[in-house]
Design a protein around this motif. Sequence first.
Motif, PDB file in Angstrom:
ATOM      1  N   THR A 190       0.819  -1.209   0.000  1.00 33.48           N
ATOM      2  CA  THR A 190       0.000   0.000   0.000  1.00 33.48           C
ATOM      3  C   THR A 190       0.855   1.263   0.000  1.00 33.48           C
ATOM      4  O   THR A 190       0.389   2.328  -0.428  1.00 33.48           O
ATOM      5  N   LYS A 222       3.353   1.912  -1.859  1.00 33.31           N
ATOM      6  CA  LYS A 222       3.834   2.281  -3.191  1.00 33.31           C
ATOM      7  C   LYS A 222       3.001   3.384  -3.834  1.00 33.31           C
ATOM      8  O   LYS A 222       3.496   4.125  -4.683  1.00 33.31           O
ATOM      9  N   SER A 223       1.747   3.488  -3.453  1.00 28.70           N
ATOM     10  CA  SER A 223       0.866   4.484  -4.060  1.00 28.70           C
ATOM     11  C   SER A 223       0.775   5.756  -3.222  1.00 28.70           C
ATOM     12  O   SER A 223       0.000   6.657  -3.544  1.00 28.70           O
ATOM     13  N   GLU A 224       1.571   5.847  -2.154  1.00 27.33           N
ATOM     14  CA  GLU A 224       1.550   7.020  -1.291  1.00 27.33           C
ATOM     15  C   GLU A 224       2.746   7.932  -1.572  1.00 27.33           C
ATOM     16  O   GLU A 224       3.642   7.585  -2.327  1.00 27.33           O
ATOM     17  N   SER A 225       2.734   9.102  -0.952  1.00 25.72           N
ATOM     18  CA  SER A 225       3.867  10.023  -1.007  1.00 25.72           C
ATOM     19  C   SER A 225       4.060  10.612   0.384  1.00 25.72           C
ATOM     20  O   SER A 225       3.112  10.685   1.172  1.00 25.72           O
ATOM     21  N   ARG A 264      -4.026   6.435   5.440  1.00 21.77           N
ATOM     22  CA  ARG A 264      -2.967   7.131   4.727  1.00 21.77           C
ATOM     23  C   ARG A 264      -1.745   7.313   5.608  1.00 21.77           C
ATOM     24  O   ARG A 264      -0.603   7.149   5.152  1.00 21.77           O
TER      25      ARG A 264
END
Length: 319
Positions: A158, A160-163, A179
């Motif tokens: 999960t 990988k799609s965060e910043s 998040r």
Amino acid sequence: MPSLHSPAPWNVRRLPRAEGRNFLVTGGGAGIGYFVAEQLAATGATVVLAVRDPAKAEAARVSIRTRVPGARVRHIRLDLADLASLEASVDALGLERLDAVVCNAGVLLDRPPRRETGDGNELMFATNHLGHFALVSWLTPLLTATPASRVVTTGSFTAKSESLDLDDPQSTRDYRPKRTYARSKLAQMIFGFELDRRLRAAGGTTLSVVTHPGGALDSLTPSRPPVRVRTAGERLRGLPAGLLLQSKEAAAWPTVRAVLDPSVRGGQLWGPRVFGIRGLPVLEPVRGHLADTALAARLWSVTADLTGLDPSSNLVART
């Protein structure tokens, strides 16, 4: 960036022997960490469970010894959310060598309110990232004194799609539990890659490897009493999910391979073969935020400021 070379064949059911080696597994008392510890114990290595709750740690030790007769397994108390306690936990290891530390323990909160540790840090970021950063800092002299030792960091797909928002790393302005969790795991993974770059620059033999378990469910996970017992109802409800996800026993495979496989290299990412969600452990490309060296250097600086520690200060090449 490490290349996607072709590693040697690997059988998750026939692991190489590891007598005489010592492995530390954070969060080894339950979940994926338990299965990492159980599988490593079956190799003949000494496995130390680093767990916050001594009763849960003892239950895991009993379970492992039941399934692996003669297993060399013990436990120490470790509370990653309490930074001041970590030095004493490392002292309690009492080891002359440490062949690998598995940074696996984690906290996932599924609803507000935002919670803080006694140090004033957001709980998930503190436990998943800050605590492991500090733990590795205290362990670095022992790791660098052990030839070919490894730091294996368990991330999350999960992430990988965060910043990251390094202007607000602890989600003080806009806290959303899922998040915040994903960001804490992203920070942990970026740390793992940056640690390897710094280890290489220091000329040592310790490797830092990052893994993720894919998608794992309790309902697909075999029972391990007294740690956990799966009911018949859970087993039936989990059958449809088994087409996409996997058990926590299988989710441990990438980490176990990262600890044991002699063909593994520092700076690599290992995860499940099928869409990164389930299956045998394979090498994955490192891209996006995970490969951003400027972001990693800034995260390292922010983390060192928050913990008052820096593993870099102990990276002395040993021969």
